[in-house]
Design an enzyme around this catalytic site. Sequence first.
Site, PDB file in Angstrom:
ATOM      1  CG  ASP A 135      -0.605   2.755   8.886  1.00 38.82           C
ATOM      2  OD1 ASP A 135      -1.151   1.905   9.583  1.00 38.82           O
ATOM      3  OD2 ASP A 135      -1.047   3.105   7.774  1.00 38.82           O
ATOM      4  CG  HIS A 180      -3.760   1.293   5.705  1.00 36.57           C
ATOM      5  ND1 HIS A 180      -3.261   1.634   6.940  1.00 36.57           N
ATOM      6  CD2 HIS A 180      -5.045   0.903   5.926  1.00 36.57           C
ATOM      7  CE1 HIS A 180      -4.199   1.464   7.845  1.00 36.57           C
ATOM      8  NE2 HIS A 180      -5.294   1.015   7.259  1.00 36.57           N
TER       9      HIS A 180
END
Length: 328
Positions: free
Chosen positions: A159, A187
Amino acid sequence: MKKAIRVAVTGAAGQIGYSLLPRMASGQVFGADQPVILQLIEIEPGMAALQGVALELQDGAFPLLEGIETTSDLHRGFDRITWALLIGSVPRKAGMERKDLLGINGKIFVGQGQAIESNAAAGVRILVVGNPCNTNCLIAMNNAPAIPRDRWFAMMRLDENRAKAQLAQKAGVPWREVSNMAIWGNHSNTQFPDFGNARIGGRPVPEVIPDRPWLEGEFIQTVQERGAAIIKARGSSSAFSAAHAAIETVRSLTTDTPPGDWHSVALCSDGSYRIAEGLICGFPVSSKDQKASIVPGLPHDDFARERIDKSVRELQEERAMVADLLPP
Ligand code: NAX
């Protein structure tokens, strides 16, 4: 030459494993002077494919690779390891609720946590990649109480890299110019890429990209939904970018962070930033002498705080859903 370290990788016959293992064998993870013994773990249906991966590793004749073991036995797989990369987990299938996935994978991480506690070397560190990675890590950690909580990590680096790439593209600069990119929370698509504290060429991102609606809207959404966009385009989920992120996570945890910068990884909250203690939450992290610490004192405006709180609430909901897998 140093003494070889043992590294366990679960889900080693999967697509992330396939991208990761040759790089691990060639010294890109633990260093060009660090021999490794790879202990590759699969479930029974994956064992035939895993044998093929092991044959390819042999055929690499990697100078640093001192041994390859393949097993579906967790006790053998985690024997004397100093690192565990927990990548294997069951993918979400059509019609499956998040709670169902948490339950199925959660049970896997109970057994893995217990087996790591019984077999690993002192000082073992664990990086969970298999999803839902934060809560899987939470479950394993709680089922291995003898292993200090500062040894458990879940991956947010993909990410972080996705966010850096989006910002660089928008600013028209190379990716290396973007630093200080923290991914807060889970996440999942509630994660918060903290553009307000990130920098481009050393300057605050909102100064270099003064397009607030883009930062609050399209930027965050693109990062949050990048995984789905890749599945749609490729027909399968991110593989080499995920393997690369796992490698960078381990490297960032084992080498000192450049002064003034930080990296993103989920670790056990100590209550910093009013984030509930004990959750495995994405934070800005700085590493020194093999110790990871949460970077203190970053400012957040109301928008950022609200986004962080939303993702933390999701982590708390996930923790409540797996309460029966967490020993008191
Ligand atoms: P694959 O389906 O290609 O491989 C997974 C492998 O794990 C399979 O070979 C399977 O047999 C094995 N496995 C399943 N249960 C196991 C168990 N109990 N013990 C050992 N092995 C087991 O998936 P892949 O693309 O490699 O992705 C692996 C995991 O990473 C998935 O859970 C995926 O959602 C997760 N990801 C996490 C990311 C993150 O940023 N944290 C990003 C990439 C990826 O989506």
